[in-house]
Each structure stands twice: as structure tokens, then as C-alpha cells.
Write a protein that holds these residues in place. Structure first.
Motif, short mmCIF file in Angstrom:
data_model
loop_
_atom_site.label_atom_id
_atom_site.label_comp_id
_atom_site.label_asym_id
_atom_site.label_seq_id
_atom_site.Cartn_x
_atom_site.Cartn_y
_atom_site.Cartn_z
N PHE A 19 0.83 -1.21 0.00
CA PHE A 19 0.00 0.00 0.00
C PHE A 19 0.87 1.26 0.00
CE2 PHE A 19 -1.99 3.32 2.65
CZ PHE A 19 -3.05 3.66 1.81
N TYR A 55 -7.50 0.07 -3.29
CA TYR A 55 -6.48 -0.87 -2.84
C TYR A 55 -7.03 -1.78 -1.75
CZ TYR A 55 -2.28 -2.86 -0.84
OH TYR A 55 -1.34 -3.75 -0.37
N SER A 106 -3.77 0.61 -8.48
CA SER A 106 -4.16 0.22 -7.12
C SER A 106 -4.54 -1.26 -7.08
CB SER A 106 -5.33 1.08 -6.64
OG SER A 106 -4.98 2.44 -6.61
N ALA A 110 -2.50 -4.30 -5.12
CA ALA A 110 -3.21 -5.10 -4.13
C ALA A 110 -3.13 -6.59 -4.41
CB ALA A 110 -4.67 -4.67 -4.07
#
Length: 216
Positions: A19, A55, A106, A110
Motif C-alpha cells: 500500500f 487498494y 491500485s 493489491a
């Protein structure tokens, strides 16, 4: 204390590291590639928070199968974006492109397991943006309701541009004539002009929407 240590040393700790990388990359794209030209703080706000939300949404929807997309994740994202589409105002093409890129990065951060893959994807994305911003510059345009329809004839194009430049103060390079209303002696023009981009959400509007009155 052991619980906190185990939490951040396990899968969730690695997710937080992903992240942090994701936010750093997205912030760099928004700050140095998007905002430097557009100066739209509203979309800056949207892009950053969308990056955070997407995310963690993808991370927790994936469960323990981080490396494999599931039908539930795809349907969930499709449903969310469908709802957003019908509850928001129209977004300019450039902003929509950056939003889609931020969302994709994102999702990739993830789901990815390899830091090398992440680095390659990030570098390719940034290079692609740099090349497109440098070589495929978006031309500044504006829509105008024009009252002198006697000047919209092709043989009077030079006189039309001269009048528009005097009234707008812009260096106009191209004029396209749209709809013509002979009853009201007006026409709709799209002008292309030189200078720094000033695209905004009211650039092509003739009336104020109800949602905009609340923002005044």
C-alpha cells in the motif's frame, strides 16, 4: 504486543508495504504528471482517496487468494463503478484516463506478489504517461455561443477569428462552427487556442447545474 508484532510481520504487514508503494507511485503520477498541468485540486482529492479505497477494497475482497482474481471481485468493482457513473457529473477525458490508470495501479498493487513485477509495471506506466504528455499534447478548446452569424461564412473566417480574439483575449488557432439558430441570430462555435491549459468543469457549459449552486 505480540499480537501487533504478528499482525505487521505477517500477510497484513506485507499488504501495508504494498500500500505504501502504491500510494507513493500514485502520488508521484498525480503530483508531477497530472496536477502540474491541470491544477485541479478537486480531481487531486478524488484520485488520492480513490487509490486508498480501491487498494483495500480489492485486498480484502481477494481473501487469502491474493494472486488470483475471482468473479466476485470483478462483479463487485463493476457494481461500484456503475453506481458512481450514474451519480456523478461528466468527467473530462484526460481526468477519466488518469482515474482509470490510478484504479488499475491500485488493483495491481493489491494483487501482485512480486516486487519486481510491481516495479516493472510502475516504470512502464510512468514512461507511457511521460511519452503521451510530451508527444500527444491536448489542445485547449472552448465552446462559445456566438451572436454574429454573418461572420461564420467560410470566406469570412479570418474576420471571425479576429473578432473572437478581440473579445476573448485568446490566441485562436482554429474555429469550428456547430449548430446555427437563425431565429436568435446565434451559433455554437468550438475554438482551439494557444496557451496554458485551463480546462475545468464549466469550460463547455452555458447554464449552471443545480449541483454547482451548492458549491458556490
Amino acid at each position: 504486543m505480540d499480537f501487533i508484532t504478528n499482525l505487521f510481520s505477517g500477510e497484513f504487514g506485507e499488504a501495508l508495504l504494498h500500500f505504501a508503494i502504491c500510494m507513493l507511485v500514485n502520488w508521484g503520477i498525480i503530483e508531477f504528471l497530472y496536477f502540474r498541468k491541470s491544477h485541479r485540486r478537486d480531481f487531486y482529492f478524488t484520485f488520492m482517496l480513490m487509490s486508498v479505497a480501491i487498494y483495500f477494497l480489492v485486498f480484502f475482497m481477494m481473501g487469502m487468494e491474493r494472486g488470483k482474481a475471482t468473479m466476485g471481485v470483478g462483479l463487485g468493482l463493476f457494481g461500484i463503478f456503475s453506481i458512481m457513473r450514474y451519480r456523478t457529473d461528466a468527467m473530462p477525458v484526460r481526468e477519466m484516463t488518469y482515474l482509470f490508470l490510478i484504479i488499475c495501479l491500485s488493483v495491481v498493487h493489491a494483487m501482485a506478489d512480486s516486487y519486481i513485477e510491481l516495479a516493472i509495471v510502475d516504470v512502464i506506466s510512468i514512461i507511457a504517461i511521460l511519452l503521451c504528455e510530451a508527444k500527444l499534447k491536448i489542445q485547449n478548446t472552448k465552446i462559445i455561443q456566438y451572436d454574429r452569424i454573418d461572420l461564420i461564412k467560410p470566406e469570412k473566417r479570418a474576420e471571425l477569428i479576429e473578432d473572437l480574439q478581440a473579445r476573448t483575449g485568446l490566441v485562436i488557432t482554429k474555429v469550428s462552427v456547430g449548430g446555427i439558430d437563425f431565429l436568435r441570430d446565434s451559433a455554437v462555435l468550438r475554438i482551439s487556442y494557444e496557451g496554458e491549459s485551463v480546462d475545468n468543469d464549466v469550460n463547455g457549459q452555458f447554464t449552471v447545474r443545480k449541483s454547482q449552486w451548492r458549491e458556490v
